[in-house]
Design an enzyme around this catalytic site. Structure first.
Site: not given
Lengths: 403, 403
Positions: B39, B116, B140
């Site tokens: 990420k 996310s 997330s």
């Protein structure tokens, strides 16, 4: 692109580069509202220029300034959404990258996208950007544009600054661009070529169809040149169309090519070819390209010993180990060909040839199977490459050359 | 990944990060041969950490060191192929990014991937990486794992170092990971949690099914909890399964929640909910999250005034303009809930709840339509979020919590 549902593996890195503050507020700017993608060979300040290979990225720092070509389109109001995947060190026309994945050809997912500006062509073809910047040394804009069914241009050598662009082989390197919409191709050209008048148009006095070049193509004769001739006749009148056997003309007017057509110097690649003079032309192009590539990157390759994909490793090491033999004759071929084509076309003539000898090869085709296709492709691609003439793709697999 | 045909828009930036030289030659290393995606919230030396927003990327320099969590998996032999797209400033569970494109959910292309850690979940779900690193503050990792039909874990708060990870809200921030294969999920866990013994397993003494939580879900009662109960019975025996009304238990054992259940403090979101105590829990979580986010990023947001996508702008500015009111009570809720769940589960108990209240919303659903779903989702997500307990997704939309 904000709403791109997927990106076909075209992007190396996503970012948002806005036009400079003074430009962005001017909706009347010529490229206002357009998004573009940039081949990962152009410097963008703050980002490492990756040149298609992870060892290159690892051993280079972030660029401290942005290439003028990128700045030019930003200043004219376009917005960039990222850098695109390319072939390793720009040394392929296939578009398969084993490190970063092969961008998916939006016209034919089971076939290669073409390279080395693979991701730029795919980004435009898949609608992820309105236009894209690429570079073309031996065919790296022309090939992926034709494979992905979009418009593309290799401008005349030297017409657009290659400053801030990692060199491949300087005698051939050009900055080119892609678009789906021919009007956008034209508008970007006016920005990059610094043409003041967008409406100026030159009416060609002759369009010379190179019949022998179309015979190299696997696509039936009545398809491409047939459509081409009828379109040109409709636009400019029947008397504009002429025909030529380009191979014979080149053999006659480029005497230095004889050097590469003798038994001693003829390469294996030339055997795959049915136009001896153009095959010799491509031998000259590839020799000079190797030589310049070695001068640019030989030391880096021998020091770092990078991890290259299949095919690439052999080609790059062959270049790095090449000698200066024949190089001076290559330079003579270059200037003789430029003079010969200038004489043939004049100021307002256009030469029509196929861009490539057929549809894109299937993914992961082995090198041996590709050999003949590649050899014929380079015979066609080296006409603009060696002469320095510009080549624009207007009709799928066929394209036009002029200076 | 070398042969990934396309990348579902999952990647922000492609690179090849090899294990350190001392590791790469050891095929017996626990993660040898696995590829992973990261990420774009984790620092990787030499790359700008993008945090999901182009203005963030523009105003931050390249990281000078790599986050320990990334180094840990590299040292154990895994190889990274790139950074993934994420929601802006990690402030969403939806996964739609208007700047970089929304990664395509490999299970349902017309629905959001969840966020996310959107790109990390999509990269794993689409087979572009064997595992991926993400972060989970309010959901997330858990949300995109459930939406993309893969395994995901939010470990206990503090169990994996968040050093070198851009903070969202420190009381909740955790480093989590995704995998398609549960054995890979486990192997990565042993590396990141520094567990010496891969074969050690704890037999749960009780699996408590939170019946009221499953009633929040739009999926019929006989589907998820039915399959869950029969699986647990098969594995550990029928006497292990217990049932609870979690909302009543929490209301009883977390007295500070009363503060958020009075008429004066109740938020609009709590109305969408049918478990009053868990709705109040999510109000407390979101307040404390806002407060910590403001401390972390308030100054940057007010100075740079970044361009945010729809929904995000409102949410982020609301956080930046929040006050310290109620914050101390939020902290009391947190410690009371941790004690209450510890008492309920003991050392070897597991709580079973749905991860989210139903299938992923369709792409570009408007904020108003999403409101009720989001409110119910946060009631479920805040159980692990506020308590600090770990939560692992094992059975599609349901998941297990323990400490």
């Amino acid at each position: 692109m904000a709403n791109a549902a997927e990106d076909n593996g075209a992007f190396m890195e996503k970012f948002v580069l806005e036009p400079p503050p003074s430009s962005s507020s001017h909706p009347q700017l010529p490229l206002h509202g357009l998004t573009f993608a940039v081949k990962d060979i152009f410097d963008v300040a703050g980002y490492v220029t990756g040149f298609g290979n992870p060892d290159w990225a690892r051993t280079h720092s972030a660029a401290t300034s942005t290439a003028p070509a990128v700045l030019d389109v930003l200043k004219d109001g376009a917005k960039s959404n990222g850098k695109t995947v390319m072939d390793e060190m720009a040394y392929s026309i296939n578009g398969e990258n084993i490190h970063y994945g092969t961008p998916v050809n939006p016209c034919a997912a089971e076939r290669v996208p073409g390279g080395s500006s693979s991701g730029s062509a795919v980004a435009v073809g898949a609608g992820l950007a309105d236009f894209a910047l690429g570079t073309d040394t031996g065919g790296s804009v022309r090939v992926p544009a034709s494979y992905c069914g979009i418009f593309g241009i290799r401008p005349s050598h030297g017409a657009v600054s290659t400053s801030g662009v990692t060199p491949m082989a300087q005698s051939f390197d050009t900055v080119g661009w892609f678009a789906r919409d021919p009007m956008i191709l034209k508008r970007v050209g006016h920005t990059l070529l610094h043409f003041p008048d967008l409406d100026a148009a030159v009416i060609p006095t002759q369009v010379i169809v190179a019949d022998d070049c179309f015979e190299l193509s696997s696509i039936p004769q009545d398809r491409i040149p047939g459509i081409l001739v009828s379109s040109v006749e409709k636009l400019y009148g029947a008397n504009v169309v002429k025909h030529a056997i380009l191979g014979d003309y080149v053999q006659d007017k480029v005497p230095s090519l004889g050097h590469f057509m003798s038994k001693e110097t003829k390469t294996k690649d030339q055997e795959h070819n049915n136009i001896p003079s153009l095959a010799a032309l491509s031998t000259a192009m590839r020799l000079l390209q190797k030589h310049e590539f070695k001068n640019n990157h030989g030391e880096w390759v021998t020091t770092v010993k990078p991890d290259f994909g299949p095919g690439l490793a052999e080609r790059i090491w062959e270049a790095v180990e090449s000698t200066v033999e024949h190089i001076e004759i290559c330079r003579s071929v270059k200037s003789e060909l430029r003079d010969a084509l200038s004489a043939l076309l004049g100021d307002t003539g256009i030469l029509a040839i196929p861009t490539v000898p057929g549809p894109p090869p299937k993914l992961q085709t082995d090198a041996t199977t590709l050999e003949g296709f590649r050899a014929r492709a380079f015979s066609l691609l080296s006409i603009a490459g060696v002469s320095g003439f510009c080549q624009v793709l207007c009709l799928g697999l066929s394209s036009f050359l002029s200076y």
